[in-house]
Design an enzyme around this catalytic site. Structure first.
Site, short mmCIF file in Angstrom:
data_model
loop_
_atom_site.label_atom_id
_atom_site.label_comp_id
_atom_site.label_asym_id
_atom_site.label_seq_id
_atom_site.Cartn_x
_atom_site.Cartn_y
_atom_site.Cartn_z
N VAL A 139 3.90 -0.72 4.01
CA VAL A 139 2.59 -0.90 4.52
C VAL A 139 1.81 -2.00 3.64
CG1 VAL A 139 0.20 -0.18 5.11
CG2 VAL A 139 1.94 1.33 5.50
N LYS A 181 1.58 -2.33 8.97
CA LYS A 181 2.70 -1.46 8.58
C LYS A 181 4.01 -2.29 9.15
CE LYS A 181 4.62 3.12 9.79
NZ LYS A 181 4.20 4.32 10.39
N LEU A 185 0.92 -1.11 0.08
CA LEU A 185 0.05 0.24 -0.15
C LEU A 185 0.85 1.08 -0.13
CD1 LEU A 185 -2.71 -1.04 2.73
CD2 LEU A 185 -2.97 -1.29 0.20
N GLY A 186 2.12 1.18 0.59
CA GLY A 186 2.98 2.60 0.70
C GLY A 186 4.21 1.92 1.12
N GLU A 187 5.21 2.85 0.87
CA GLU A 187 6.56 2.45 1.21
C GLU A 187 7.12 4.08 2.11
OE1 GLU A 187 5.29 0.54 -2.41
OE2 GLU A 187 6.07 2.75 -2.39
N GLY A 209 10.18 1.24 6.07
CA GLY A 209 9.50 0.09 5.54
C GLY A 209 8.33 0.40 4.75
N ALA A 229 10.17 5.55 4.99
CA ALA A 229 11.73 5.55 5.36
C ALA A 229 12.08 4.30 5.94
CB ALA A 229 11.82 6.85 6.38
N ASP A 245 0.24 16.45 11.68
CA ASP A 245 0.22 16.37 10.02
C ASP A 245 -1.04 16.29 9.68
OD1 ASP A 245 1.70 16.53 7.68
OD2 ASP A 245 2.21 14.34 7.65
#
Length: 476
Positions: free
Chosen positions: A23, A38, A15-17, A21, A19, A130
């Site tokens: 998801v 995660k 799903l995402g990268e 690792g 710093a 954020d």
């Protein structure tokens, strides 16, 4: 094919990268439950273990309907796993049309829910730091949930508040006091970010690159030049509220209790009949044709090494959304198995696995959840076959000066710079669907509104091959 993770659970997509690792999406092959995992490599940086420990501690504190759920965590050697709720309505930025925004009543409803979530966080002494549309997710009923607590911190404990001094967040959304490198109170910073989110929802654009005197748009705002964009697109009542939120002096900035007394905040807005939403991808949805879809609830914000409050931490990325599975209330017994399990292996090309329904369709099941397409506004059908569509895309990328590479079968990764000179990365999948080629765009890193602007530019360049065919999403 999906990759077994623990008993009855498969890892089916990245799903995402970030710093430290990535998801992954974990799905229960029996119940169809979905959980975001995660996966953090603790060796990536010296400060990684301490930062992840802090993130876990904060997640354990959270329990609110407008905050993503935390199911648990476990560690195997140098790998730390965090298990979180997987929201089914997508990211808030996908509901914002560039330069247009969204209906005012929708913006008001989302803003109410954002305030509820932030009030809860501040009430237990947590500041998010954020807040932006990429970190605000929606469930299947379009309820907003605050996600990604990688930059969050405790600012109050045992009724004692500490001042903060770390610069972190995403520049267009940060409060001006962060840029002055002085100590500041936590709560007004989150309130400011919420005001920028409200501006984006109502106007479809961000008001400035950063809130500093070197930025002309910010100077214009301080001089009350509301005849300029984006302010001239916003009605007087919500604009009056923004005048109270986006105040440079944090001690003069409106507080959430007073926001809740605001005239526009309490104004009943006529929702009227719910119309089908025409999307920028040539799709539409109706109240009788709605498909749940799954998006990640994590934003991997880049984190610099070093753990002091003085470090500058700015986030510029969010996860890639990505598969069409049914999502039911996740049962505690099933999640317990997931949290306690030990088997893990890595998919070789997960993005393609899930987008191409032919790969994951189960024989004998005409409407199984793997075959349901993610509902997203950034896609279109073409009049050509896959090879010719791919060639047209390549030519368009070259004309627009994009960097691109074929990253996986039927998938292209595109890199460019946005208007603020920040990196923008998105992925494009060519999917065969009903003997047609669907070109599906998904944000990988960068600003959501900028991504949608580039999508519309590309779609315009390809107008000769874009089909007018629409997709009606089935009821699930």
């Amino acid at each position: 094919m999906a990759v077994p993770f623990v008993e009855d659970w498969d890892l089916v997509q990245t799903l995402g990268e970030g710093a430290y690792g990535e998801v992954q999406l974990a799905v229960n092959r029996i119940t169809e439950e979905a959980v975001a995992v995660k996966i953090v490599d603790m060796k990536r940086a010296i400060d990684c273990p301490e930062n992840i420990k802090k993130e876990i501690c904060i997640n354990k504190m959270l329990n609110h309907e407008n905050v993503v759920k935390f199911y648990g965590h476990r560690r195997e050697g140098n790998i730390q796993y965090l298990f979180l709720e997987y929201c089914s309505g997508g990211e808030l930025f996908d509901r914002i049309e560039p330069d247009i925004g969204m209906p005012e009543q929708d913006a008001q409803r989302f803003f109410h829910q954002l305030m509820a979530g932030v009030v809860y966080l501040h009430g237990i002494g947590i500041t998010h730091r954020d807040i932006k549309p990429e970190n605000l997710l929606l469930d299947e009923r379009d309820n907003l949930k605050i996600s990604d607590f990688g930059l969050a911190t405790v600012f109050r404990h045992n009724n004692r508040e500490r001042l903060l001094n770390k610069m972190c967040g995403t520049l267009p959304y940060v409060a001006p006091e962060l840029l002055k490198r002085k100590e500041f109170h936590a709560e007004p910073v989150d309130v400011w970010s919420c005001g920028i989110v409200l501006t984006a929802m109502l106007a479809g654009e961000l008001p400035w690159d950063q809130p500093s005197d070197s930025c002309q748009e910010y100077s214009d705002w301080k001089e009350k030049k509301t005849y300029l964009n984006p302010w001239k697109k916003i009605d007087s009542a919500p604009l009056a509220l923004l005048h109270k939120i986006l105040v440079e002096n944090p001690s003069a900035r409106i507080t959430i209790p007073d926001i809740k007394k605001d005239r526009w905040y309490n104004k009943p807005l006529n929702r009227g009949a719910k119309r089908p939403r025409a999307t920028s991808g040539g799709m539409s949805e109706s109240s009788s044709g709605f498909s749940k879809h799954i998006h990640s609830n994590l934003d991997f914000s880049p984190i610099n090494s070093g753990s002091s409050e003085e470090n500058v931490k700015f986030s510029s990325s969010q996860p890639e959304p990505r598969t069409g599975l049914s999502l039911w209330d996740t049962g505690p017994s099933n999640v317990d198995k997931l949290v306690q399990g030990i088997s893990f292996s890595q998919p070789t090309c997960p993005d393609h696995m899930l987008v191409n329904s032919q790969l994951l369709g189960t024989p004998g099941s005409s409407q199984n959840p793997w075959q349901r397409l993610v509902k997203r506004m950034t896609r279109f059908f073409t009049k050509l076959d896959a090879d010719k569509s791919y060639q047209c895309l390549k030519e368009t990328f070259e004309k627009l000066g994009y960097q691109w590479k074929k990253s996986c079968m039927n998938q292209v990764t595109v890199s460019t710079m946005d208007r603020r000179n920040n990196k923008l990365i998105f992925k494009i999948n060519l999917v065969e669907m009903d003997e047609k080629i669907l070109v599906d765009f998904r944000l990988s890193k960068g600003d959501g509104l900028e991504f949608k602007r580039h999508f519309l530019k590309i779609k315009g360049k390809l107008s000769d091959i874009v089909s007018s065919q629409k997709v009606w999403f089935p009821v699930t």
